[in-house]
Design an enzyme around this catalytic site. Sequence first.
Site, PDB file in Angstrom:
ATOM      1  N   HIS A   1      18.681  11.141 124.366  1.00 18.90           N
ATOM      2  CA  HIS A   1      18.194  11.889 123.188  1.00 18.90           C
ATOM      3  C   HIS A   1      17.619  10.943 122.136  1.00 18.90           C
ATOM      4  CE1 HIS A   1      20.670  15.267 124.767  1.00 18.90           C
ATOM      5  NE2 HIS A   1      21.520  14.294 125.044  1.00 18.90           N
TER       6      HIS A   1
ATOM      7  N   SER B   1      -6.490  -2.324 112.525  1.00 19.11           N
ATOM      8  CA  SER B   1      -6.980  -1.159 111.793  1.00 19.11           C
ATOM      9  C   SER B   1      -8.257  -1.550 111.056  1.00 19.11           C
ATOM     10  CB  SER B   1      -5.920  -0.718 110.786  1.00 19.11           C
ATOM     11  OG  SER B   1      -6.506   0.079 109.774  1.00 19.11           O
TER      12      SER B   1
ATOM     13  N   LYS C   1      -2.226  -4.149 109.870  1.00 17.37           N
ATOM     14  CA  LYS C   1      -1.827  -3.380 111.045  1.00 17.37           C
ATOM     15  C   LYS C   1      -2.102  -4.083 112.365  1.00 17.37           C
ATOM     16  CE  LYS C   1      -0.590   0.427 111.394  1.00 17.37           C
ATOM     17  NZ  LYS C   1      -1.323   1.689 111.197  1.00 17.37           N
TER      18      LYS C   1
ATOM     19  N   GLU D   1      -0.638   3.516 123.836  1.00 16.57           N
ATOM     20  CA  GLU D   1      -0.962   4.867 123.346  1.00 16.57           C
ATOM     21  C   GLU D   1      -2.013   5.532 124.219  1.00 16.57           C
ATOM     22  OE1 GLU D   1      -0.721   5.189 118.609  1.00 16.57           O
ATOM     23  OE2 GLU D   1      -1.841   3.444 119.282  1.00 16.57           O
TER      24      GLU D   1
END
Length: 479
Positions: A166, A287, A293, A300
């Site tokens: 979980h 970024s 970043k 992803e």
Amino acid sequence: MTSERAKADQGTKLWGGRFSQATDAAVERFSASIHFDSALARYDVRGSIAHARMLGRTELISQADVETLVQGLEKILHEIEAGEFPFDPALEDIHMNIEARLRERVGAVAGRLHTGRSRNDQVATDLALFLRDACLASQHGLLALRQVLVRRAREHVDTILPGYTHLQRAQPVRLAHHWLAFAEVLGRDSGRFADARARLARCPLGAGALAGSTLPLDRHDTAQALGFEAPSRNSMDTVAARDSALEYLAAAAICMVNLSRLAEELVIWSSSEFGFVELADAYSTGSSLMPQKKNPDVPELVRGKSGRAVGNLVSLLTTMKGLPLTYNRDMQEDKEPLFDSVSTLRDSLDVMAGALATLRVNRARMREAADDPMLLATDLAEVLVREGVPFREAHEAVGRIVAHCLAKQVDLRSLSRDELRHWSPAFPAAAGELLDVEQSLERRALVGATARSSVEEALGSMEEELGEDERHLAAENET
Ligand code: ARG
């Protein structure tokens, strides 16, 4: 050139005999598949060469014609590979593009190539050959990724982190154990491609449009020439079936979904909140706005592309559902999803292997997270079980102890034996003596568990399995 050929073909299309009107331009655009099925060129030419040779051996055409056809086809393949082939949408698909080009190159004898053959058994043959290679390539890609996982696991037998259920910290595990979990599932993925490939053993060629041929073709000859075990057994099934493409798509979808889970962990683990890993610069992006970043775009995208792979499977399943025997033009819709899944999976496996191989592991952060004493609550309950307390009672007692620690903000490990006895008289020692992360791991020495000995055992047999797979795959030839 292209439009001239197209004009010349109006009314003289390869199937033009019974037609008196030219195909509508929109229909031509709508039905053409050449912009994607040109990917089958290599297989189409191979199939045609095998077919031509068989026609020669069965004396359906002369040896001289065989030589002319084969040489012409080989030249066409070079032309395609060199990017010089004049693909023509008016000629619909790869099969007719090649045949028309052959006629341009060798003249009327090209008209003998399609003897006893239909595009239906031709495309089924092309696909079977393509799929055999695609399965093999996917197995190679999977092997490379599994090898990286196992190599990284070898480095991290003593790196300890929380295992999660979980997404809540559950029990401490070795990082090697964690990554071996992915090696297991990706090994099964590889098995799915091997299974699909093993079922591609029968050659479609000779099934004709659906009912075979009146001509004395030798189906064993073409089957053997193309590396199949035997000719297919039912001509109608042969031209109607696309389950082998579905099988590839299913295996690819499952594999991509598995990769998406590995990818998701890399995304989470590389967040500041976790800080467990850092992706190499080569496998991250920045970024355009925020200079600080470093984004995990590679995992992803793998996660994102799993959606395509699932979509591709659903797409062809939906296309095939309810189609009557045998061939239906709907089935031309098999190729784009198939080609897309093949390249998506190939690229995803490739970048995941690179990302994992270059990943920096923050052992200290993992260990810190694993040092949460609550991760040892189960161990404490099992101490009581060993003292003869029924598990449900032990669970209840430790549950109360955990609640007490949370309420009073005390470390579970600080409880004395006397304090523990307040909840169960069976506790044999102070919590500090009973609870230790290393010991907790070592006590989990079952087959498949996370003790050092269990993990070493698993690593050893996984390394052996990969070695066998590597030898096995090296012996398998591409089509
Ligand atoms: N381009 C077609 C396909 O991929 C080839 C088979 C065409 N057969 C036919 N009867 N029109 O399905």
